[in-house]
Design a protein around this motif. Structure first.
Motif, PDB file in Angstrom:
ATOM      1  N   VAL A   1      -6.807 -17.830  -3.195  1.00 11.44           N
ATOM      2  CA  VAL A   1      -6.070 -16.042  -2.707  1.00 11.44           C
ATOM      3  C   VAL A   1      -7.429 -14.859  -3.082  1.00 11.44           C
ATOM      4  N   LEU A   2      -7.875 -14.696  -2.707  1.00  9.55           N
ATOM      5  CA  LEU A   2      -9.558 -14.143  -3.096  1.00  9.55           C
ATOM      6  C   LEU A   2      -8.933 -12.781  -3.860  1.00  9.55           C
ATOM      7  N   ALA A   3      -7.976 -11.867  -3.775  1.00 10.04           N
ATOM      8  CA  ALA A   3      -6.825 -10.726  -3.591  1.00 10.04           C
ATOM      9  C   ALA A   3      -5.749 -10.767  -3.355  1.00 10.04           C
ATOM     10  N   LYS A   4      -5.011 -10.036  -4.695  1.00 11.64           N
ATOM     11  CA  LYS A   4      -3.554  -9.706  -4.622  1.00 11.64           C
ATOM     12  C   LYS A   4      -3.475  -8.716  -4.586  1.00 11.64           C
ATOM     13  N   LEU A   5      -2.755  -7.417  -3.495  1.00 13.55           N
ATOM     14  CA  LEU A   5      -2.628  -5.751  -3.401  1.00 13.55           C
ATOM     15  C   LEU A   5      -1.585  -5.097  -3.104  1.00 13.55           C
ATOM     16  N   PHE A   6      -1.597  -3.974  -2.705  1.00 11.76           N
ATOM     17  CA  PHE A   6      -0.777  -2.858  -1.968  1.00 11.76           C
ATOM     18  C   PHE A   6      -1.331  -2.642  -0.603  1.00 11.76           C
ATOM     19  N   GLY A   7      -0.910  -3.032   0.107  1.00 15.11           N
ATOM     20  CA  GLY A   7      -1.551  -2.222   1.328  1.00 15.11           C
ATOM     21  C   GLY A   7      -0.999  -3.627   2.695  1.00 15.11           C
ATOM     22  N   GLY A   8      -1.567  -3.774   3.754  1.00 19.42           N
ATOM     23  CA  GLY A   8      -0.917  -4.278   4.900  1.00 19.42           C
ATOM     24  C   GLY A   8      -1.968  -3.916   6.284  1.00 19.42           C
ATOM     25  N   GLN A   9      -1.326  -3.154   6.860  1.00 24.00           N
ATOM     26  CA  GLN A   9      -2.173  -1.503   7.778  1.00 24.00           C
ATOM     27  C   GLN A   9      -2.449  -0.952   7.883  1.00 24.00           C
ATOM     28  N   GLY A  10      -3.993  -1.982   8.152  1.00 22.82           N
ATOM     29  CA  GLY A  10      -5.492  -0.803   7.925  1.00 22.82           C
ATOM     30  C   GLY A  10      -6.177  -1.359   6.723  1.00 22.82           C
TER      31      GLY A  10
END
Length: 540
Positions: free
Chosen positions: A499-508
């Protein structure tokens, strides 16, 4: 005998490790050294100045264990702590830290998140996601080592004067917990203008449960010495639900593969998407409000690239291997839907990298660009034809499209490997979205790996060693925006995934190729909703 037992119990409490904590200090309940320190630390409170002086030793706050002086208050739920923070001298290790912290326990290897001001001026969100795990961080683009120039010849207040120095390291810091996310906000310290606190772009999901510790701390980054920082205008708030509409912020970040350290390059209100990293590493391209914008790799102010009539550019765009052309997907021109109705579906165009009038390549719509062949002669794109989304190729010079996948279900995200031997893509032909690859003519289609997640948008590093991709939970359909996601990395030599990063995102977040040319970092976009009334992050 009962009195003797009670007295003995009191003595045992007083000599126990956690009984080293002192009496209440200001808004805090206790303070003590966490972890192993060579020299005992201290925390004192000056009510007249509403200021705390924290003195701490400790080798570091990093890796799998921390050592520092900590003053805390136990809380639960959504909270925020803010303070003006300043080192009292410029000597010592440049990575000595003064922090605002949320911490699950007082164990040295506890789960935690803090906003750390370093003596060098670096400000970062540091965090440990699991007990005993390795610390990582997201670095702010703001450096808080400042030169002091008194305004209108008005001298600084005595507590902010530093003899024989023209620089200070100080900042107004904020650390907020909303739901499962923790966020950083910054502003100017009160005596430098009291600028409004603002979200700075750093955020991370951290699993704090039940009661946890909210406080301030100092680590000298040198176990042989004790360093000192002051924390003034300290406020701790229990947050309640806001009635104001949340405001979306977008953050262009980079992450270093070797360390997983993240860096916020640019943050702004509103939505922007899909960074391309230039072939020479000097700038990024991303789309916002139907336009392509160019941003220096060091940050700063982006500028709109001239794309002529194409003013509804979407998040599928990329730079040619020779860095002379840009492929875009744009919805500005009228098209005919399969049912014969007029619409504005996406079409693929190319134009000069410096801007200009786009040249249309795809005849049919919708079509979404995703990859350049290494020789720059062919584009790979996704097209919806007769109700099916499949992968196609088309000559850059112009010509007919060639369909190279025919499986039922969605095929998407085609990208050539740097050696031109494969096209990697994602497909839901096995029931949920997985990563596949094939030869450029569509032959030898094979699944790269299998797991229980939904995996999208494979991007191969320029050196051909790594594949990064976007991961959703299995219950997420499609690739929607505003979801908890992961960026994961596969070593193509042994197929090991991290895992490189956990984040709030998705499309874009990472729709398009975004590797740095040296294959050591990649760019992506994270998102957050900020409370429209208070300026603090809103729960997701």
């Amino acid at each position: 005998m009962s009195r003797f037992i009670a007295a003995l119990a009191l003595v045992l409490i007083l000599i126990s490790p956690h009984a080293q904590a002192q009496n209440s200090v200001g808004v805090f309940e206790n303070h003590a050294d966490v972890g192993t320190v060579l020299h005992p630390g201290s925390t004192t409170f000056d009510p007249a100045k509403n200021s705390y002086t924290v003195r701490g030793s400790g080798e570091n706050m990093w890796a799998t264990a921390d050592a520092f002086q900590f003053a805390w208050k136990k809380m639960s739920g959504d909270v925020e702590i803010t303070a003006d923070v300043q080192f009292t001298n410029l000597t010592g290790n440049e990575h000595k830290k003064a922090v605002l912290m949320l911490r699950q326990s007082l164990d040295a290897d506890s789960v935690y998140a803090d906003v750390a001001l370093h003596a060098s001026g670096l400000t970062s969100l540091q965090y440990r996601e699991e007990k005993g795990a390795t610390t990582s961080e997201i670095e702010s683009r703001v450096n808080n080592r400042v030169s002091i120039v008194p305004v209108d010849s008005k001298p600084l207040e005595p507590e902010y004067q530093v003899p024989f120095a023209t620089n200070l390291t100080l900042a107004h810091l904020g650390l907020t917990r909303r739901g499962n996310f923790i966020y950083v906000s910054l502003g100017e310290a009160a005596h430098l203008g009291a600028a409004l606190q603002h979200y700075d772009g750093e955020s991370i999901p951290i699993p704090l449960t039940g009661d946890f510790y909210v406080g301030i701390g100092v680590c000298s980054h040198d176990n042989n010495v004790v360093e000192e920082a002051t924390f003034s205008n300290v406020e701790i708030k229990q947050l309640t639900a806001s009635t104001a509409a949340p405001v979306l912020y977008s953050n262009l970040e980079t992450v270093t593969v070797e360390t997983t350290i993240r860096h916020v390059i640019y943050s702004a209100q509103g939505r922007f998407e899909a960074p391309n990293w230039s072939r020479d590493g000097s700038y990024f391209l991303f789309n916002r409000n139907g336009h392509i914008e160019e941003l220096p790799a060091t940050g700063g102010k982006p500028e709109i690239l001239n794309t002529g009539f194409a003013d509804r550019v979407n998040n599928d765009h990329g730079i040619s291997p020779d860095a002379t052309q840009l492929a875009i997907s744009d919805n500005s021109q009228p098209t005919i839907s399969p049912t014969g109705e007029g619409t504005h579906d996406s079409l693929v165009y190319v134009l000069p990298i410096t801007g200009g009038t786009p040249r249309r390549l795809t005849k049919d719509a919708p079509s979404y660009w995703h990859g350049w062949s290494p020789d720059g002669k062919t584009l790979a794109f996704v097209g919806q034809r007769n109700g099916d989304f499949d992968i196609y190729t088309i000559p850059v010079a112009g010509g007919e499209e060639t369909r190279i996948t025919t499986a039922k279900g969605l095929d998407d995200g085609p990208e050539y490997s740097p050696d031109g031997q494969y096209i990697y893509f994602n497909s839901e032909r096995t029931g949920h979205m997985q990563i596949w690859r094939m030869h450029p003519d569509g032959s030898a289609q094979e699944q790269v790996f299998s797991d229980d997640y939904n995996n999208w948008f494979p991007h191969i590093s320029p050196d051909g060693k790594w594949m990064v991709f976007l991961t959703y939970d299995r219950d997420v359909t499609g690739h929607p925006e505003n979801k908890d996601v992961m960026l994961r990395l596969m070593s193509l030599s042994d197929k090991k995934i991290t895992v490189l990063a956990k984040l709030f995102g998705g499309q874009g977040t990472i729709n398009v190729p975004s590797w740095a040319p040296d294959s050591k970092s990649l760019a992506f976009v994270s998102y957050q909703f900020i409370d429209g009334e208070t300026g603090t992050p809103s729960p997701q």
